[in-house]
Enzyme design. Structure first.
Site, short mmCIF file in Angstrom:
data_model
loop_
_atom_site.label_atom_id
_atom_site.label_comp_id
_atom_site.label_asym_id
_atom_site.label_seq_id
_atom_site.Cartn_x
_atom_site.Cartn_y
_atom_site.Cartn_z
N ARG A 101 0.88 -1.18 0.00
CA ARG A 101 0.00 0.00 0.00
C ARG A 101 0.91 1.22 0.00
O ARG A 101 1.70 1.40 0.93
CB ARG A 101 -0.92 -0.01 1.22
CG ARG A 101 -1.64 1.32 1.42
CD ARG A 101 -2.77 1.28 2.39
NE ARG A 101 -3.93 0.62 1.80
CZ ARG A 101 -5.18 0.76 2.24
NH1 ARG A 101 -5.43 1.55 3.27
NH2 ARG A 101 -6.17 0.14 1.65
N HIS A 128 -7.00 0.60 -6.82
CA HIS A 128 -7.27 -0.23 -5.64
C HIS A 128 -7.99 -1.50 -6.13
O HIS A 128 -9.18 -1.67 -5.89
CB HIS A 128 -8.15 0.58 -4.67
CG HIS A 128 -8.19 0.04 -3.28
ND1 HIS A 128 -7.45 -1.06 -2.87
CD2 HIS A 128 -8.90 0.44 -2.18
CE1 HIS A 128 -7.69 -1.28 -1.58
NE2 HIS A 128 -8.57 -0.40 -1.15
N GLN A 131 -10.14 -3.85 -3.85
CA GLN A 131 -11.43 -3.26 -3.50
C GLN A 131 -12.45 -3.48 -4.62
O GLN A 131 -13.57 -3.94 -4.38
CB GLN A 131 -11.25 -1.74 -3.26
CG GLN A 131 -12.52 -1.04 -2.86
CD GLN A 131 -13.03 -1.48 -1.49
OE1 GLN A 131 -12.29 -1.47 -0.53
NE2 GLN A 131 -14.29 -1.88 -1.40
N ASP A 216 -17.03 7.40 -2.45
CA ASP A 216 -15.80 7.24 -1.66
C ASP A 216 -15.50 8.62 -1.05
O ASP A 216 -16.14 9.62 -1.40
CB ASP A 216 -14.66 6.76 -2.59
CG ASP A 216 -13.35 6.50 -1.86
OD1 ASP A 216 -13.35 6.39 -0.61
OD2 ASP A 216 -12.30 6.40 -2.55
N CYS A 256 -16.58 2.13 -0.25
CA CYS A 256 -15.45 1.23 0.06
C CYS A 256 -15.04 1.33 1.52
O CYS A 256 -14.39 0.43 2.04
CB CYS A 256 -14.29 1.53 -0.86
SG CYS A 256 -13.70 3.23 -0.73
N ARG A 284 -14.06 -8.35 1.05
CA ARG A 284 -12.63 -8.10 0.82
C ARG A 284 -11.84 -9.34 1.22
O ARG A 284 -10.93 -9.77 0.52
CB ARG A 284 -12.15 -6.90 1.66
CG ARG A 284 -12.63 -5.53 1.20
CD ARG A 284 -12.01 -5.13 -0.12
NE ARG A 284 -10.56 -5.14 -0.08
CZ ARG A 284 -9.79 -4.14 0.38
NH1 ARG A 284 -10.35 -3.02 0.77
NH2 ARG A 284 -8.48 -4.23 0.37
#
Ligand code: CP
Ligand code: NVA
Length: 300
Positions: A101, A128, A131, A216, A256, A284
């Protein structure tokens, strides 16, 4: 040859379907897979905070019989204490996979080039993918046949939006993306997904006829200093009851997470019966377990 998960763009529709089919099994019969990654170790290099990504990868790895090592921002000090190349080469001698990340997407590409083990994108400023895979899996669970369904993405044309656009294009979904002017997804992604996506600056128009409304945060990690300005610019892009009324009845609500309640989404909407945000969060883990088996597991 090792395989990475860097962008959904690199996966074929068949590979997406394979991941989803394996996820179905992992979710239904978790105990059948608890020896799948015995003896395998995963490094989690995180330069930004995380709840879902870190916990779901660590727990997922444990549930598959494997082990994970978390390396937070202060630990490796990627690119400062040591070059990405040297970190990749060293870790490849100890472990079987790396989740990264980071800020700049090119860090993930660099890690992938130097590592001899699979590299998984755990979020960059550009994308991402874990996700978006979990999101499409969740939509598939709720709506069954997702082909031709429309997801309205309202807010910042950011990393999550980019990955959703690629994922929608690979799975036969359509997207209506409404952002303030100047906050559209990057040009290359808009061009590459123009067949399945409509881009506008009008949230009400975007949600009309949509099956799903997705949002988001307005200021992503690393943009905290822009938050005050963005809160003003994005004010008309809030997911609230008034906007939901412009969509069809029963429209699904997605985010998310983490959510800034009262900014990009109201309590009323995120807590409503059509909200599936915690199913997304749960999935996830199931989807990432499938990814880990595909990338780190024994070839069958
Ligand atoms: N959605 C998501 O990636 O959450 P975290 O930032 O908490 O990992
Ligand atoms: N766009 C957000 C997603 C968080 C999961 C960010 O990058 O901070």
């Amino acid at each position: 040859m090792k395989r990475d998960l860097i962008s959904i763009k690199d996966l074929t529709p068949e590979e997406l379907e394979e991941i989803f089919k394996l996820t179905d099994k992992l979710k239904k019969y978790p105990d059948r897979f608890n020896k799948e990654l015995v003896g395998k170790t995963l490094a989690l290099i995180f330069q930004k905070p995380s709840n879902r990504t870190r916990v779901s990868f660590e727990v997922g790895m444990y549930q598959l019989g494997g082990y994970s090592v978390y390396l937070g921002p202060g630990e490796i000090n990627l690119g400062v204490r040591e070059s990405i190349k040297d970190v990749a080469k060293t870790l490849s001698r100890y472990i079987n996979g790396i989740v990264l990340r980071t800020f700049e997407h090119k860090n993930i590409l660099e890690m992938s080039q130097s590592a001899t083990v699979p590299v998984i994108n755990g979020l960059s400023d550009f994308s991402h993918p874990c996700q978006a895979l979990a999101d499409i899996y969740t939509i598939r669970e709720k709506l069954k046949n997702i082909k031709g369904k429309t997801l309205a993405y309202i807010g910042d044309g950011n990393n999550v939006c980019n990955s959703l656009l690629y994922a929608a294009a690979k799975t036969g979904m359509n997207m209506n993306v409404a952002t303030p002017k100047g906050f559209e997804p990057v040009d290359s992604v808009m061009k590459e997904t123009s067949k399945i996506a409509k881009f506008s600056h009008d949230p009400h128009q975007a949600v009309e006829g949509a099956d799903i409304i997705y949002t988001d945060v307005w200021a992503s990690m690393g943009q905290e200093q822009e938050a005050n300005d963005r809160n003003k610019i994005f004010a008309d892009f809030q997911i609230n009851q008034d906007l939901v009324k412009s969509a069809k009845k029963g429209v699904l609500i997605m985010h998310c997470l983490p959510a800034h309640r009262g900014l990009e989404i109201t309590d009323e909407v995120i807590d409503s019966k059509n909200s599936i945000v915690f199913d997304q969060a749960e999935n996830r883990m199931h989807v990432q377990k499938a990814i880990l088996i595909k990338l780190l597991g024994a070839k069958k």
